[in-house]
Each structure stands twice: as structure tokens, then as C-alpha cells.
Design a protein around this motif. Structure first.
Motif, mmCIF file in Angstrom:
data_model
loop_
_atom_site.group_PDB
_atom_site.id
_atom_site.type_symbol
_atom_site.label_atom_id
_atom_site.label_comp_id
_atom_site.label_asym_id
_atom_site.label_seq_id
_atom_site.Cartn_x
_atom_site.Cartn_y
_atom_site.Cartn_z
ATOM 1 N N ASP A 44 0.803 -1.221 0.000
ATOM 2 C CA ASP A 44 0.000 0.000 0.000
ATOM 3 C C ASP A 44 0.839 1.275 0.000
ATOM 4 O O ASP A 44 0.714 2.118 -0.886
ATOM 5 C CB ASP A 44 -0.960 -0.001 1.196
ATOM 6 C CG ASP A 44 -1.865 1.223 1.214
ATOM 7 O OD1 ASP A 44 -2.297 1.647 0.130
ATOM 8 O OD2 ASP A 44 -2.129 1.756 2.300
ATOM 9 N N LEU A 45 1.738 1.427 0.963
ATOM 10 C CA LEU A 45 2.420 2.696 1.154
ATOM 11 C C LEU A 45 3.360 3.054 0.010
ATOM 12 O O LEU A 45 3.408 4.210 -0.428
ATOM 13 C CB LEU A 45 3.203 2.685 2.467
ATOM 14 C CG LEU A 45 2.400 2.372 3.735
ATOM 15 C CD1 LEU A 45 3.282 2.504 4.960
ATOM 16 C CD2 LEU A 45 1.186 3.278 3.841
ATOM 17 N N LEU A 46 4.139 2.089 -0.475
ATOM 18 C CA LEU A 46 5.111 2.392 -1.531
ATOM 19 C C LEU A 46 4.422 2.870 -2.800
ATOM 20 O O LEU A 46 4.843 3.871 -3.399
ATOM 21 C CB LEU A 46 5.981 1.175 -1.831
ATOM 22 C CG LEU A 46 7.024 1.386 -2.946
ATOM 23 C CD1 LEU A 46 8.007 2.477 -2.560
ATOM 24 C CD2 LEU A 46 7.765 0.093 -3.261
ATOM 25 N N LEU A 47 3.388 2.186 -3.219
ATOM 26 C CA LEU A 47 2.700 2.583 -4.445
ATOM 27 C C LEU A 47 2.056 3.960 -4.302
ATOM 28 O O LEU A 47 2.043 4.752 -5.242
ATOM 29 C CB LEU A 47 1.645 1.543 -4.816
ATOM 30 C CG LEU A 47 2.186 0.165 -5.233
ATOM 31 C CD1 LEU A 47 1.038 -0.758 -5.625
ATOM 32 C CD2 LEU A 47 3.183 0.287 -6.373
ATOM 33 N N ARG A 48 1.546 4.258 -3.141
ATOM 34 C CA ARG A 48 0.965 5.586 -2.915
ATOM 35 C C ARG A 48 2.046 6.658 -2.968
ATOM 36 O O ARG A 48 1.814 7.760 -3.479
ATOM 37 C CB ARG A 48 0.238 5.614 -1.575
ATOM 38 C CG ARG A 48 -1.080 4.854 -1.582
ATOM 39 C CD ARG A 48 -1.587 4.598 -0.182
ATOM 40 N NE ARG A 48 -1.737 5.831 0.594
ATOM 41 C CZ ARG A 48 -1.955 5.837 1.912
ATOM 42 N NH1 ARG A 48 -2.053 4.693 2.583
ATOM 43 N NH2 ARG A 48 -2.091 6.987 2.548
ATOM 44 N N ALA A 49 3.217 6.337 -2.439
ATOM 45 C CA ALA A 49 4.315 7.309 -2.465
ATOM 46 C C ALA A 49 4.800 7.543 -3.886
ATOM 47 O O ALA A 49 5.055 8.674 -4.296
ATOM 48 C CB ALA A 49 5.461 6.814 -1.583
ATOM 49 N N VAL A 50 4.908 6.464 -4.660
ATOM 50 C CA VAL A 50 5.462 6.560 -6.009
ATOM 51 C C VAL A 50 4.469 7.146 -6.997
ATOM 52 O O VAL A 50 4.799 8.053 -7.773
ATOM 53 C CB VAL A 50 5.934 5.171 -6.498
ATOM 54 C CG1 VAL A 50 6.325 5.225 -7.964
ATOM 55 C CG2 VAL A 50 7.116 4.689 -5.660
#
Length: 210
Positions: free
Chosen positions: A175-181
Motif C-alpha cells: 500500500d504505502l510504496l505505491l501511494r508514495a510513487v
């Protein structure tokens, strides 16, 4: 043609070297390699083009030096790597490691380097390896070492240490990485990070716990 830093010497001395490098970092991180002009870089650095060229006769060389410097900064920011608190129970140790991995990949420098290395992967294929070595490889090495020791103590039951290490790290990116990228989100709450870390530990122990 892939640029090798050995192809051309870099003058790393002189009072304006750091100034040139910082100006280039700001421009390259904002515009990428193709979008950054020498004029932009010289203006941001507060130097003349002649001064810039005296340090870096080629824009490719300057870009490579910026990325290498930033990767070194990332490596230093990672510090001693991931601390799994080895004397604690596996659930606590894995949770501590998960939180450090999450904090590392969500850091501003890690996000900047990830984006620029992916964007310029075709033009500068060697930079991807630099990025990997300065962060992800450190996590993987520390994770594998912890799993070996925990399994030897009888705390975990892991057979393929490399695969288990890779899978745990990927669980920490949920969840978090894709939202950041892709969504350019930069702020993640304590609850969000805890949720991902705790779920990663639960899933991992369901497979490898004693």
C-alpha cells in the motif's frame, strides 16, 4: 553507450565544486536528465558555465556524479542497516525491522533516488545497481542474517533464506510504496505504518513461525 566514471576524470577539489554539485542536484531532481539544461544548473549553482565545465566537461558526467553522491547519502542514512532486536521474541524483532524498512523506503532521499533511477534506467543502466546497493541490498542482507540466526536458535522455521528475506521486505511495501510513487504522497501516519508492519509480521509468522 554507458558512461563509466573512469572514462573522464572529475576535479573534486576547488571551492565551488560542492556548489556546482548542489545546484545540479536541485535541477536534476526536479527536471530529470533530459529536462535539465547546463544554463539551469549554472544559474541554480550561482556559477558561470565556464566554471561548471571546468569541473564537469559533460552533462552525463555531472548527472552520474550527482546520483552517486545521493546514493552515498542514502547509504549513510541507512546507517548500520536494519536492527531486528535479535534478543527479543520473533514477533517483536520482525516488527522492529519492518518499521525501519518502511521508514527507509518512505524517506525523501529514497523516493527521489528511486524515481530518478527508474526514469533514467535506459540512459544510465549502472545507476540502478548503485541505488540497489545503497538501500535495498542492505535491507536484504540484514534480513537474511537475522533469519539465519533466528532459525538456528529455533525461533523460526525458514528454509530458503533469500526468498523469505525478499518476501518480508515486499510485505513491508504493501500500500504505502505505491501511494508514495504514483500518488506522490509524502506523509504517512503512525497508524498507517503500524498497520503495514504488523500485517507483514503476522503473514510472515504464519508461514515461518514456530
Amino acid at each position: 553507450m554507458t558512461l563509466d566514471m573512469k572514462d573522464q576524470p572529475i576535479q573534486r577539489t576547488g571551492r565551488k565544486f560542492a556548489q556546482v554539485l548542489e545546484g545540479a542536484r536541485v535541477v536534476f531532481m526536479a527536471k530529470g536528465f533530459e529536462g535539465a539544461s547546463v544554463d539551469d544548473i549554472a544559474k541554480e549553482a550561482g556559477v558561470s558555465k565556464a566554471t561548471l565545465y571546468s569541473y564537469f566537461p559533460d552533462k552525463r558526467l555531472l548527472f552520474s556524479e550527482v546520483v552517486r553522491t545521493e546514493c552515498q547519502r542514502q547509504c549513510e542514512a541507512t546507517g548500520a542497516g536494519v536492527d531486528f532486536h535479535e534478543n527479543h521474541p520473533p514477533a517483536e524483532s520482525l516488527y522492529a525491522g519492518a518499521r525501519m524498512i518502511i521508514a527507509s523506503y518512505l524517506s525523501e532521499i529514497s523516493q527521489q533516488m528511486f524515481r530518478i533511477c527508474v526514469a533514467e534506467a535506459t540512459r544510465f543502466p549502472e545507476l540502478g545497481e548503485l541505488f540497489y546497493q545503497s538501500g535495498p541490498m542492505i535491507w536484504r542482507t540484514d534480513m537474511r542474517s537475522y533469519l539465519q540466526q533466528a532459525t538456528a536458535r529455533g525461533d523460526l522455521a525458514v528454509e530458503d533464506f533469500d526468498m523469505a528475506a525478499d518476501q518480508f521486505i515486499e510485505l513491508c511495501k504493501a500500500d504505502l510504496l505505491l501511494r508514495a510513487v504514483f500518488l506522490n504522497e509524502t506523509e504517512f501516519s503512525e497508524d498507517e505504518q503500524h498497520r503495514v508492519a504488523a500485517a507483514a509480521v503476522d503473514l510472515f509468522l504464519a508461514k515461518h513461525g514456530r
